[in-house]
Design a protein around this motif. Structure first.
Motif, PDB file in Angstrom:
ATOM      1  N   PRO B  87       0.800  -1.242   0.000  1.00 41.74           N
ATOM      2  CA  PRO B  87       0.000   0.000   0.000  1.00 41.74           C
ATOM      3  C   PRO B  87       0.823   1.278   0.000  1.00 41.74           C
ATOM      4  O   PRO B  87       0.730   2.091   0.908  1.00 41.74           O
ATOM      5  N   HIS B 184       6.496   6.633   6.830  1.00 43.11           N
ATOM      6  CA  HIS B 184       7.355   7.441   5.966  1.00 43.11           C
ATOM      7  C   HIS B 184       8.696   7.653   6.645  1.00 43.11           C
ATOM      8  O   HIS B 184       8.756   8.136   7.769  1.00 43.11           O
ATOM      9  N   GLY B 185       9.750   7.285   5.944  1.00 47.23           N
ATOM     10  CA  GLY B 185      11.095   7.354   6.515  1.00 47.23           C
ATOM     11  C   GLY B 185      11.511   8.765   6.902  1.00 47.23           C
ATOM     12  O   GLY B 185      12.269   8.944   7.849  1.00 47.23           O
ATOM     13  N   SER B 186      11.029   9.766   6.187  1.00 48.81           N
ATOM     14  CA  SER B 186      11.464  11.130   6.465  1.00 48.81           C
ATOM     15  C   SER B 186      10.469  11.883   7.339  1.00 48.81           C
ATOM     16  O   SER B 186      10.855  12.570   8.265  1.00 48.81           O
ATOM     17  N   ARG B 237       3.062  -0.352   7.104  1.00 49.28           N
ATOM     18  CA  ARG B 237       3.573  -0.251   8.479  1.00 49.28           C
ATOM     19  C   ARG B 237       5.048   0.095   8.515  1.00 49.28           C
ATOM     20  O   ARG B 237       5.518   0.722   9.437  1.00 49.28           O
ATOM     21  N   HIS B 239       9.082   0.477   6.071  1.00 51.09           N
ATOM     22  CA  HIS B 239       9.755   0.709   4.785  1.00 51.09           C
ATOM     23  C   HIS B 239       9.016   1.712   3.918  1.00 51.09           C
ATOM     24  O   HIS B 239       9.054   1.632   2.690  1.00 51.09           O
ATOM     25  N   GLY B 240       8.303   2.648   4.593  1.00 50.51           N
ATOM     26  CA  GLY B 240       7.639   3.698   3.835  1.00 50.51           C
ATOM     27  C   GLY B 240       8.657   4.704   3.340  1.00 50.51           C
ATOM     28  O   GLY B 240       9.752   4.777   3.879  1.00 50.51           O
ATOM     29  N   PRO B 241       8.282   5.462   2.316  1.00 53.95           N
ATOM     30  CA  PRO B 241       6.959   5.532   1.696  1.00 53.95           C
ATOM     31  C   PRO B 241       6.700   4.538   0.565  1.00 53.95           C
ATOM     32  O   PRO B 241       5.583   4.503   0.082  1.00 53.95           O
ATOM     33  N   GLN B 242       7.703   3.751   0.137  1.00 50.08           N
ATOM     34  CA  GLN B 242       7.373   2.893  -1.016  1.00 50.08           C
ATOM     35  C   GLN B 242       7.144   1.433  -0.660  1.00 50.08           C
ATOM     36  O   GLN B 242       6.484   0.718  -1.404  1.00 50.08           O
ATOM     37  N   ARG B 244       8.616  -2.490   0.645  1.00 49.59           N
ATOM     38  CA  ARG B 244       9.439  -3.448  -0.087  1.00 49.59           C
ATOM     39  C   ARG B 244       8.624  -4.625  -0.588  1.00 49.59           C
ATOM     40  O   ARG B 244       8.838  -5.134  -1.669  1.00 49.59           O
TER      41      ARG B 244
END
Lengths: 559, 307
Positions: B87, B184-186, B237, B239-242, B244
């Motif tokens: 997602p 989201h990682g950032s 949940r 490894h956002g935003p893309q 894996r």
């Protein structure tokens, strides 16, 4: 087949080839999917030979068919399958239509030049700089011309239309000035030569023309002038674009004949016919002696009749050579396979990156590596710089077909040994994780075919992080653009100071796609840089769950 | 301050409502019919389209937002070349349902686009949104050409005083924001406000100058969403935003609808398991007065669909 229908066929096939090659190289809208483009170019001689040398098989066997056709009928490839040749004919035709009426006359061939060009091409490929062979090879040259001029033009026109709302915009990688200049210069040269001297290019500078010319000396069917019919009107000589008809001596130089059959059409008395030259083996006169008539009216021939068994021996030798070629290629195949197995067989054989990897872990700015000084990346499937440089003829089909437009022709990036050969330019784009189009489309085997799944296991370069330049450190704000773009989570944001997180690279997972370098907001020196491998290695691919988890509901609404 | 648990709260609210209803039938009537002026509607336990149907009804139906003949822009998250099972993008069924409702409300044109991170051709296709929008009667637009963007000024912003916004947003009558709830990682979480980064051209500026502040500044853009719908049917949940792989996604079956992005984002953060003030851009936006992050002060309609 009558001459008229041959001519129609030649024009029809030539038009299809010219159009198809133009569209494939100027295809900004992805009309041709990668494998389709590859199949379309199957009979292209130059790339097919190189492709066969790396990976013999029917995928790359197009040149064998061309050789066969040449042995049968002469340079049919030059007549209708070579895009550059058809372009020359088309230019000359346009020139004639617009009034520039030019009579050609017989000129002697420049055999030494043709031999030198072929020798240079062979030396270039053997010496590991295939671009030099591709510089004059007609398919690659045609590709470079279209990819360097028409493609950006098509992209610009498309985007102008997109702005008006008629279509969707496309990305087109910028063409370096050197490449544009070279493409325009070569196009000008080819067209001007075609206008004033017909197919002069094909019989002087073209290596494929030289090879096929040598083969066509021994072709089974050949054009011959029937002296009994000839009225010495000189029409055939005047229309011959190869300038290889000497009407006074009733002689046709077959190595230069490009099988357009314009001479046959021009002759009002059916004095030029396509004859089975093998007949000469049975002791009948041939070659120059045709002037004495071949129809049996003047048996015995003229003075100076040569022994005719010689050509047939040469033909046999040549055929044997053609059989030896695949064998030689098979010997090379084992080597290629060994290399390819290396990708799947875990990492570790490409020791080049070892020291660098440590550096990227420590995250300190121990070296002044940046996007300008780093080694650029080869496309996935290129195996190694040595393999790539010695097989890429710089046709730029991958540049045209790269959906991300990350591939760009180099000028100095690979050094002189790799002039014009493509590299991945992360200034404008990055390589897609779900794509292996360049490898599927490459006609020479410089980029070995990969499936998308195989592509994900190849490391073309490795990301190196320089903490000293990162905005998280220098400005104390949240970033993480690099980690966002990483397709394999090789870059993780790990806790740092004041609740901020900072990138950390796991080089084993990195595929070298360049997403991090592309998006890094730091200027002028990027804080994360993908250093290309000289020899591609394997990227680790962790086993990932293929199912979503399902939420356990503790409270229906947590607010 | 005393702690209310959920039961007490619902009980108390029901008692109060009953009391009011008893004394003032005129006030209670809309409440019973479900037409209350809600700030936020939260729906759970249904499919994406199904939850949208019942959620939008509580906000007065799509006709409350879209009038006949208007130009509508629907802005989902279509940034990444990932299938719906991972997602990273908004659920295609939800986007299709939104487009269909806009058409049914009489919209002259429904345009869907995103300034994607991966190649737009790939993301529109693999996300399933391209096909879904087409079948629902909408039109996909591209966001990856700089010429499509016009400069706008954000006088009330702190850092992002100027930016380039997509012409579709600037020229439309109705702007519907349809983000997906994801890690989201950032920015810690990607929600309604973060989704607006897909309507601006230069995103490196955000990362360079302060991501959280720039995201919050977008609440003061000249064109803001009239309606935001946060898709939390599947939540990314980690490894956002893309993302894996599928394992990063969680089937949660929630959806949040409302006009104010800050309140929506605060509720979405809680769905993810974070306090709203933990998320930098929510905290800053609420400090700047862009909306209410304190969900106690937000009128919320909660709907649980029968399984």
């Amino acid at each position: 087949m009558s001459v008229r229908s041959y001519r129609r066929l030649r024009i029809a096939v030539g038009a299809v080839v010219l159009l198809a090659c133009t569209v494939v190289f100027a295809d900004v809208r992805d009309w041709f999917e990668a494998p389709a483009a590859r199949w379309l170019l199957w009979p292209q001689f130059g790339p097919s030979v190189l492709g066969f040398l790396t990976d013999p098989g029917w995928v790359a066997a197009g040149f064998l068919v061309v050789l066969g056709m040449t042995l049968l009928l002469g340079r049919v490839y030059c007549a209708m399958l070579c895009p550059l040749g058809v372009l020359m004919d088309f230019s000359a035709w346009l020139g004639r239509r617009t009034g520039a009426r030019r009579r050609l006359s017989y000129r002697r061939g420049r055999t030494w030049l043709r031999v030198a060009v072929v020798a240079a091409a062979v030396v270039a490929v053997a010496g590991g700089s295939a671009w030099a062979a591709g510089l004059l090879e007609p398919f690659s040259l045609f590709g470079r011309i279209v990819s360097g001029t028409l493609r950006p033009l098509a992209g610009w026109a498309n985007n102008a239309a997109a702005l008006a709302g008629w279509t969707m915009p496309v990305e087109v990688s910028p063409v370096p000035w050197t490449v544009l200049g070279l493409a325009l210069g070569m196009l000008g040269l080819v067209v001007v030569l075609a206008l004033i001297r017909g197919r002069l290019w094909c019989n002087t500078l073209c290596p494929v023309g030289a090879v096929l010319g040598a083969v066509s000396k021994f072709s089974i069917y050949r054009l011959q002038i029937d002296g009994s019919e000839c009225t010495a009107c000189s029409m055939c000589e005047r229309v011959c674009p190869a300038q290889c008809i000497d009407f006074r001596n009733h002689r046709i130089e077959h190595s230069r004949c490009v099988m357009c059959l314009d001479c046959v059409r021009s002759c009002r008395r059916s004095g030029i016919t396509l004859e089975r030259a093998v007949a000469s083996a049975s002791g009948r006169p041939r070659g120059r002696l045709l002037s004495a008539g071949v129809g049996g009216e003047y048996p015995g021939g003229g003075p100076g009749a040569r022994a005719t068994v010689l050509p047939s021996v040469t033909r046999r030798l040549l055929l044997r050579g053609a059989l030896l070629l695949p064998a030689a290629a098979l010997a090379g195949k084992g080597d290629g396979n060994r290399r390819r197995r290396g990708w799947g067989g875990g990492r570790g054989q490409g020791g080049g990156g070892r020291g660098r990897r440590k550096g990227s872990h420590s995250g300190t700015c121990d070296r002044d590596l940046d996007q300008f000084s780093k080694r650029p990346s080869l496309p996935p499937g290129a195996i190694s710089l040595e393999h790539f440089r010695s097989h890429c003829t710089a046709c730029h089909l991958c540049v045209s077909n790269c959906p991300e437009q990350v591939l760009r022709p180099s000028v100095t990036k690979w050094g002189l040994a790799g002039f014009l050969q493509p590299y991945q330019d992360f200034d404008h784009a990055f390589c897609a994780y779900e794509c292996a189009d360049c490898s599927q489309v490459c006609p020479t085997g410089a980029i070995q075919p990969l499936t998308v799944d195989e592509r994900k296991g190849v490391q073309t370069g490795v990301a190196e992080f320089f903490k000293g330049r990162c905005v998280v450190k220098t400005q104390g704000t949240a970033c993480g653009a690099c980690a966002e773009h990483c397709p394999t989570a090789a870059i993780q944001m790990v806790p740092w100071q004041n609740g901020l997180t900072i990138p950390e690279v796991d080089p084993d997972l990195c595929v070298g796609c360049g997403g991090c370098e592309f998006i890094c907001p730091v200027t002028p020196q990027k804080a994360i840089v993908v250093h290309g491998h000289r020899e591609h290695t394997a990227a680790r691919r962790p086993l990932l769950g293929r199912e979503n988890t399902v939420r356990e509901i503790k409270e229906e609404f947590p607010f | 301050m005393f702690d209310l648990d959920r039961r007490q709260f619902i009980g108390g609210a029901a008692a109060t409502a009953a009391g009011i209803a008893w004394h003032n039938p005129l006030f209670a009537a809309p409440e019973r019919a479900g037409e209350g002026p809600w700030d936020l509607v939260a729906v759970r336990n249904g499919g994406p389209a199904e939850m949208f149907e019942s959620g939008i009804k509580e906000l007065g139906g799509m006709q409350a937002f879209v009038k006949k003949g208007q130009k509508v822009v629907v802005k989902p998250n279509i940034a990444w070349d990932k299938p719906p099972a991972i997602p990273a993008n908004t659920n295609p069924d939800l986007v299709a349902a939104v487009v269909r409702h806009c058409r049914e409300a009489g919209a002259a044109e429904v345009v869907v686009f995103d300034h994607t991170c991966h190649n737009w051709k790939d993301t529109y296709k693999r996300s399933g949104i391209g096909a879904a929008v087409k079948s629902a009667g909408g039109r996909m637009e591209a966001g990856n050409l700089e010429d499509f963007y016009r400069e706008v000024e954000l006088p009330k912003a702190r850092i992002l005083k100027k930016t380039m916004m997509h012409r579709a947003i600037l020229d439309c009558d109705v702007f519907i924001n349809v983000p997906v709830l994801k890690h989201h990682g950032s920015a810690m979480l990607s929600l309604a406000m973060k989704n607006l980064m897909g309507v601006v051209w230069d995103r490196r500026y955000f990362h360079d100058k302060g991501l959280d502040q720039c995201i919050a500044d977008l609440c003061f853009a000249p064109r803001r969403p009239d309606l935001s719908i946060i898709d939390a049917y599947r939540i990314l949940r980690k490894h956002g935003p893309q993302g894996r792989a599928e394992e990063d996604g969680e089937i949660a079956k929630y959806q949040l609808l409302g006009g104010n992005m800050v309140a929506l984002d605060a509720a979405a953060a809680k769905l993810f398991g974070k306090r709203p003030e933990e998320v930098g851009h929510i905290r800053i936006a609420s400090e700047m007065g862009a909306g209410e992050a304190d969900l106690e002060k937000v009128r919320i309609k909660r709907i649980t669909l029968p399984a």
